[in-house]
Enzyme design. Structure first.
Site, PDB file in Angstrom:
ATOM      1  N   VAL A  25      -9.104  -1.595 -31.440  1.00 52.19           N
ATOM      2  CA  VAL A  25      -8.981  -2.360 -30.194  1.00 52.19           C
ATOM      3  C   VAL A  25      -9.287  -1.443 -29.013  1.00 52.19           C
ATOM      4  O   VAL A  25      -8.863  -0.285 -28.981  1.00 52.19           O
ATOM      5  CB  VAL A  25      -7.575  -2.967 -30.058  1.00 52.19           C
TER       6      VAL A  25
ATOM      7  N   THR B 200      -2.265  -0.401 -28.374  1.00 48.31           N
ATOM      8  CA  THR B 200      -3.360  -1.154 -28.981  1.00 48.31           C
ATOM      9  C   THR B 200      -3.486  -0.787 -30.454  1.00 48.31           C
ATOM     10  O   THR B 200      -3.188   0.339 -30.853  1.00 48.31           O
ATOM     11  CB  THR B 200      -4.686  -0.871 -28.259  1.00 48.31           C
ATOM     12  N   ASP B 201      -3.962  -1.751 -31.247  1.00 46.90           N
ATOM     13  CA  ASP B 201      -4.089  -1.552 -32.685  1.00 46.90           C
ATOM     14  C   ASP B 201      -5.401  -0.854 -33.023  1.00 46.90           C
ATOM     15  O   ASP B 201      -6.182  -0.492 -32.149  1.00 46.90           O
ATOM     16  CB  ASP B 201      -4.007  -2.906 -33.400  1.00 46.90           C
ATOM     17  N   LYS B 202      -5.620  -0.707 -34.296  1.00 49.33           N
ATOM     18  CA  LYS B 202      -6.821  -0.041 -34.791  1.00 49.33           C
ATOM     19  C   LYS B 202      -8.070  -0.820 -34.383  1.00 49.33           C
ATOM     20  O   LYS B 202      -8.162  -2.031 -34.588  1.00 49.33           O
ATOM     21  CB  LYS B 202      -6.747   0.077 -36.315  1.00 49.33           C
TER      22      LYS B 202
END
EC number: 5.4.99.-
Length: 612
Positions: free
Chosen positions: A213, A209-211
């Site tokens: 998320v 997952t990204d920043k």
């Protein structure tokens, strides 16, 4: 008999070339025949290892050739004593033959030995163990080795304040994996020697997952020490409240959660006011007006959106703000009028300029407050919600999503992704704002793919365009699609349908999040949903995102010329009208051709009937 077993002298050297030819031709067959006959009595006789065999006559008589005289006497004496000389000779010959084969290696073996001896002997480098040291530089004694097991760790987390899921090379970067791994090492689930590197434990994540998320459910696989029955509680006590371990489960040794994951389910929370049409007199709204005049049949009727904005305008006028003030604020988005206002302000006195700026900013805040209140109280209609559901259905199946990620050309086969199902929930109200939940079940996803999918679907509904326009984004034309805010995105859970069958056959429990539904729902409401709602009400993230799109004019260089890095999202949307017209014209031409061709085909039949 003596002549038959006599030792060959130097006079027989002239016949040596002929003997060698016969030897190469018949040697193998004779030896195999002798071995079969003499096998039962081979162990009864012994013979010197120095005997050599030569074949001298055409009748394949075998003569043992000793290297010493004593061996010759023994052999001849055996042949003269009794009538069993034939058997003895055959047996001893076979024995010597097998021993000669062992003692005389093949030429290829000798060559290999020479090559091996030519190589320099390189001793193995001894790697010394370097013990871990504490803060004072003192070595930490090595702990007793404990058995490790391959496991699947099911967890959930809130991504607020973290720089994504995956650990970074910089130890100062805060990530979800770093906090989890440190807690496991402190709790004793990972040895101190393996705590310095994730690779030593075979660490792998099912979904990255990204920043910012979140994830209600995710899986990591690694080798852990799970002897302690309270290991889950110990790890959770060391973790922050926004990261939870749901369960730890034994798996097979070859389990890799990323490769064994069959699909993933993501959820996106979207406020329903994001599907409202653009603000009147904005850049995007004016473009829509122009295209509606050219193709009135293309755009769907959106009387609901028109009525909503008229209602907002009446509320603004009722607050004491005049129509001229509203027009001045709306026109301030235009670059030319902004420059004129700046020139007028430069000519005015500083005091008057300060007063006008203060009054202008207050006026903008007052209008934004009324608009925000109207957005919070908006409730989506069933027709608009159905339109959005139909647009989301266009993503299902296998498509080329190169326009929905970064750095993927159309010809890259990895851009082809399979979306299994999309579900849009019924609207629900949280703290006065209406939301919808969008769940996307896909085999795999690329960077920013879901956020771009949501933004594109919302734009199609906001502009009242047909659902079929989504299919054009899967073509080779490069389109710049904006990303929806990361605030509403969360990973629901990865799915292991295929691997669970293998686990059950190996007497392991399947990897299933349904047994943690109660804990996961409580965690989502407290640490994910509430934070999303609170941040949106405080920061107006979705309102700012779609407001920026409505006023977007494109990037420009220093000379004020637009920069084109591929087709703009709005260029493509409105060029779609031309494509529809072209397809309509083609269809009309095709239908006219078919109608004209029908009577031509019937003419020969009439002529035939007339002739008959």
């Amino acid at each position: 008999m003596g002549d038959k077993f006599s030792v060959p002298t130097n006079q027989s050297k002239e016949r040596q070339p002929i003997v060698k030819k016969k030897k190469k031709k018949k040697r193998t067959n004779i030896y195999s025949y002798i071995l079969i006959i003499s096998f039962p009595v081979i162990d009864q006789f012994q013979m010197s290892e120095s005997l050599n065999i030569q074949e001298l006559t055409d009748n394949s008589s075998i003569i043992p050739i000793p290297t010493e005289s004593t061996d010759v006497q023994d052999v001849t004496s055996v042949s003269n004593k009794d009538t069993t000389t034939t058997t003895t000779t055959t047996t001893t010959t076979t024995e010597s033959t097998t021993r000669v084969r062992k003692s005389s290696p093949s030429p290829s073996a000798n060559e290999n030995d020479k090559k091996r001896l030519k190589k320099e002997f390189q001793p193995r480098q001894k790697i010394e163990y370097t013990p871990l040291v504490d803060e004072n530089g003192q070595p930490i004694p090595k702990a007793p080795r404990k058995p490790k097991r391959k496991v699947a760790v099911m967890l959930g987390y809130c991504g607020t304040g973290y720089n994504g899921m995956q650990v970074q090379n910089d130890p100062n970067v805060k990530t979800i994996e770093k906090d989890i791994y440190d807690a496991m090492a402190t709790a004793g689930a990972i040895s101190a020697e393996n705590a310095v590197d994730l690779k030593k434990s075979g660490f792998q994540r099912a979904a990255r997952t990204d920043k910012g998320v979140h994830a209600a459910g995710n899986v990591i696989s690694l080798k852990m020490i799970i002897e302690d029955p309270e290991i889950i509680n110990k790890i959770n006590d060391l973790l922050p409240k926004q990261i939870r371990i749901w369960g730890i489960q034994r798996t097979t040794k070859g389990f890799d959660c990323r490769k064994c994951c069959s699909s993933r389910i993501y959820e996106y929370l979207l406020p329903t006011f994001s599907l409202l049409p653009p603000k009147p007199k904005s850049v995007l709204s004016e473009l829509v007006k122009e295209k509606k005049l050219e193709n009135p049949d293309l755009f769907e009727d959106d009387q609901e959106g028109i009525d909503w904005w008229e209602n907002v305008k009446s509320k603004i006028l009722a607050s004491g703000i005049t129509q001229e003030q509203i027009d001045s604020i709306t026109s301030s988005y235009d670059e030319q009028q902004q420059q004129q206002q700046q020139q007028q302000q430069q000519q005015a006195d500083e005091e008057e300029r300060d007063i006008s700026e203060l009054s202008f900013t207050k006026l903008i805040k007052q209008i934004k407050t009324i608009e925000n209140q109207s957005r919070r109280s908006y409730r989506i209609s069933s027709s608009r919600l159905q339109h959005f559901r139909e647009v989301m259905k266009q993503y299902e199946g296998t498509h080329n999503f190169h326009n929905f990620t970064v750095g993927k050309p159309f010809k890259d086969t990895s851009a082809n992704r399979f979306m299994i199902k999309t579900i849009v929930s019924d609207p629900f109200v949280i703290e006065g704002t209406e939301w919808i939940s969008i769940k996307i079940h896909g085999q795999s996803f690329m960077l920013h793919q879901i956020r771009k999918m949501i933004a594109m679907a919302a734009l199609v509904v906001r502009l009242s365009l047909p659902c079929g326009i989504i299919n054009n984004f899967f073509q080779s034309t490069k389109i710049n699609i904006p990303k929806a805010p990361a605030l509403g995105l969360l990973l629901e859970n990865p799915v292991f349908d295929g691997y669970n069958i293998k686990l059950t056959k190996s007497d392991y429990e399947p990897i299933d999040f349904t047994k943690f539904d109660k804990e996961m729902n409580e965690f989502k409401m407290k640490y994910i949903y509430d934070k999303i709602y609170a941040e949106e009400s405080k920061e107006n993230i979705f309102y700012g995102f779609f407001g920026y799109i409505d006023a977007y004019r494109g990037n420009k260089n220093e000379d004020g010329e637009p920069i084109q890095n591929g087709a703009s999202i709005f260029d493509f949307l409105f060029n779609y009208t031309e494509r529809v017209e072209n397809t309509k014209n083609k269809d009309a031409k095709n239908t006219s051709k078919t109608e004209e061709s029908k009577p031509e085909e019937s003419k020969p039949e009439e002529s035939k009937s007339e002739q008959s």
